[in-house]
Design an enzyme around this catalytic site. Structure first.
Site, PDB file in Angstrom:
ATOM      1  N   SER A 183       0.796  -1.227   0.000  1.00  0.00           N
ATOM      2  CA  SER A 183       0.000   0.000   0.000  1.00  0.00           C
ATOM      3  C   SER A 183       0.826   1.272   0.000  1.00  0.00           C
ATOM      4  O   SER A 183       0.336   2.314  -0.404  1.00  0.00           O
ATOM      5  CB  SER A 183      -0.935  -0.009   1.196  1.00  0.00           C
ATOM      6  OG  SER A 183      -0.200  -0.129   2.396  1.00  0.00           O
ATOM      7  N   HIS A 211      -5.558  -3.886  -1.608  1.00  0.00           N
ATOM      8  CA  HIS A 211      -5.418  -2.824  -2.615  1.00  0.00           C
ATOM      9  C   HIS A 211      -5.534  -3.353  -4.040  1.00  0.00           C
ATOM     10  O   HIS A 211      -5.345  -2.600  -4.999  1.00  0.00           O
ATOM     11  CB  HIS A 211      -4.082  -2.085  -2.440  1.00  0.00           C
ATOM     12  CG  HIS A 211      -4.114  -1.108  -1.306  1.00  0.00           C
ATOM     13  ND1 HIS A 211      -4.566   0.184  -1.444  1.00  0.00           N
ATOM     14  CD2 HIS A 211      -3.771  -1.243  -0.012  1.00  0.00           C
ATOM     15  CE1 HIS A 211      -4.486   0.809  -0.288  1.00  0.00           C
ATOM     16  NE2 HIS A 211      -4.007  -0.036   0.610  1.00  0.00           N
ATOM     17  N   LYS A 242     -12.041  -0.369   0.618  1.00  0.00           N
ATOM     18  CA  LYS A 242     -11.253   0.441  -0.314  1.00  0.00           C
ATOM     19  C   LYS A 242     -12.015   0.611  -1.631  1.00  0.00           C
ATOM     20  O   LYS A 242     -12.916   1.425  -1.684  1.00  0.00           O
ATOM     21  CB  LYS A 242      -9.870  -0.178  -0.469  1.00  0.00           C
ATOM     22  CG  LYS A 242      -9.081   0.030   0.832  1.00  0.00           C
ATOM     23  CD  LYS A 242      -7.740  -0.606   0.901  1.00  0.00           C
ATOM     24  CE  LYS A 242      -7.083  -0.210   2.226  1.00  0.00           C
ATOM     25  NZ  LYS A 242      -6.310  -1.294   2.825  1.00  0.00           N
TER      26      LYS A 242
HETATM   27  C1  PLP Z   1      -6.227  -1.511   4.313  1.00  0.00           C
HETATM   28  C2  PLP Z   1      -5.669  -2.861   4.510  1.00  0.00           C
HETATM   29  C3  PLP Z   1      -6.248  -3.730   5.438  1.00  0.00           C
HETATM   30  C4  PLP Z   1      -7.358  -3.300   6.350  1.00  0.00           C
HETATM   31  O1  PLP Z   1      -8.584  -3.268   5.711  1.00  0.00           O
HETATM   32  P1  PLP Z   1      -9.842  -2.665   6.494  1.00  0.00           P
HETATM   33  O2  PLP Z   1     -11.014  -3.245   5.809  1.00  0.00           O
HETATM   34  O3  PLP Z   1      -9.752  -1.184   6.394  1.00  0.00           O
HETATM   35  O4  PLP Z   1      -9.722  -3.132   7.910  1.00  0.00           O
HETATM   36  C5  PLP Z   1      -5.729  -4.996   5.540  1.00  0.00           C
HETATM   37  N1  PLP Z   1      -4.693  -5.401   4.783  1.00  0.00           N
HETATM   38  C6  PLP Z   1      -4.108  -4.593   3.888  1.00  0.00           C
HETATM   39  C7  PLP Z   1      -2.973  -5.080   3.060  1.00  0.00           C
HETATM   40  C8  PLP Z   1      -4.566  -3.279   3.733  1.00  0.00           C
HETATM   41  O5  PLP Z   1      -3.990  -2.464   2.851  1.00  0.00           O
END
Ligand code: PLP
Length: 395
Positions: A183, A211, A242
């Protein structure tokens, strides 16, 4: 003893964070999350959100959320194993499984919880986890909770993974786990190589595609689809927080593993399910993705346009291969100053520093979305050029 006397050390730590440019000030948004947002009464261009496809404020998702409330109310009222689960929740799981071409799927309250549920359900004391050194915090926490031995391998380096496996005494089960898209840098895990290694050794393979969901693969079907590894990656964790524009986590893959998570995933057993409007909105997001690749296509063309012009201006955008565009600045104080000046120029783009990225690798991470027009991107580029020259980042 008064609380103040016991929290003195926290005040000192907070003061140190402020001094080092590492204190996070959270902006308050006074409008829907979209390509533009209102902050302190001003409309600013939003380059921060993971709202890749612009779905967070999409009319179809808003409608679906309202409809779900009308039909089912708001909350699930208890954990699913005790109070039951709505057919809307099971429908979402079926639709997710079909969308991703996997046998089965299970949803969680968030992607973070999906990792906390999955890793400890698959490995424990006496087992080994091979984990990419730059994996997301929720993977790291899931690994720690499992009590398995954790062996970190160098970032995106299958050769180092092979070396680490050779050096490790393995008596129990083993799991290889990686982010799909990293990310903070926007680079993609070498999943085909990791699959080869996992299958040579008979290890479980898990990818967290937070992502990549809605971004990579055909019509946003994710990293497994991107590499055409259907049926080969054992566990795909994803998020609906996301690109889906809502909130929620998902684990997709082999049906036996999914069945096991319904019995042994602790955030499934001990925390309530997604709310009904969230579930309704996620179903509408899948409808949109299945109907057309237009939003996914626009996201990629927007990001390619922005990146090309940023590089043309002389900015270093690192090793990204995805719509995540890190603008590398180095010192955290410079990144904070840059972000502050951008905001004055009408662009909301947060500085990211340690511990989210390594010391000395502070940056501004630009997230273009399908909700941005070319005109928006040009406005953003102008602001970056102006501030970049002013602060001596570009010539
Ligand atoms: C954003 C993210 C998460 C967390 O996701 P949420 O639904 O916001 O809890 C988990 N793993 C990765 C790799 C992320 O980028």
């Amino acid at each position: 003893m008064a609380t103040e006397a016991k929290t003195h050390w926290i005040e000192e730590e907070l003061a140190a964070l402020r001094e080092q440019g590492l204190y996070t000030n959270i902006r308050v948004i006074e409008s829907p999350m979209d390509g533009w947002v209102t902050i302190d009464g001003r409309r600013v261009l939003n380059f921060c959100a993971n709202n890749y496809l612009g779905l967070a404020n999409h009319p179809r998702l808003r409608e679906a959320a309202k409809r779900a409330i009308d039909e089912y109310g708001v909350g699930p009222a208890a954990v699913r194993t005790i109070a039951g689960t709505t057919d809307l929740h099971t429908k979402l799981e079926q639709r997710l499984a079909e969308f991703k071409h996997v046998e089965a799927a299970i949803t969680f309250q968030s992607g973070f919880n999906a990792n906390l549920a999955t890793i400890p359900a698959l490995v424990g004391r006496g087992d080994v986890i091979f984990s990419d050194r730059l994996n997301h915090a929720s993977i790291i926490d899931g690994c720690r909770l499992s009590r398995a031995q954790i062996v970190a391998y160098e970032h995106n380096d299958p050769d180092d993974l092979r070396r680490k496996i050779a050096e490790t005494e393995i008596t129990g089960r083993a799991l290889i786990v990686t982010d799909g898209v990293f990310s903070m840098d926007g680079d993609i895990a070498p999943l085909p190589e990791l699959y080869e290694i996992a299958s040579e050794h008979g290890f479980l393979l898990m990818v967290d595609d937070a992502h990549g969901e809605g971004v990579l693969g055909e019509g946003g079907r994710g990293i497994v689809d991107h590499f055409d590894l259907h049926g080969k990656v054992d566990i795909e964790v994803g998020t609906m927080s996301k690109a889906f524009g809502v909130v929620g986590g998902v684990v997709a893959g082999n049906k036996t593993i999914i069945e096991w998570l319904r019995q042994r995933g602790r955030p499934f057993l001990f925390s309530s399910a997604m709310t009904l409007p969230d579930v309704g909105a996620c179903l509408a997001a899948i409808d949109l993705l299945e109907e057309s690749t237009e939003l996914v296509d626009r996201l990629w063309s927007n990001a390619a346009y922005f990146k090309e012009h940023m590089n043309g201006l002389g900015f270093d955008t690192g090793a990204t291969e995805t719509p995540i565009i890190p603008v590398m600045l180095g010192e955290a104080t410079l990144a904070q100053q840059f972000s502050k000046r951008l905001f004055e120029e009408g662009v909301f783009a947060m500085a990211i520093g340690y511990p989210t990225v390594p010391q000395g690798k502070a940056r501004i991470r630009v997230m273009n979305t399908a909700a941005h027009t070319q005109d928006d991107l040009d406005r953003g580029l102008e602001a970056f050029e102006k501030v970049g020259r002013e602060l001596g980042v570009i010539g």
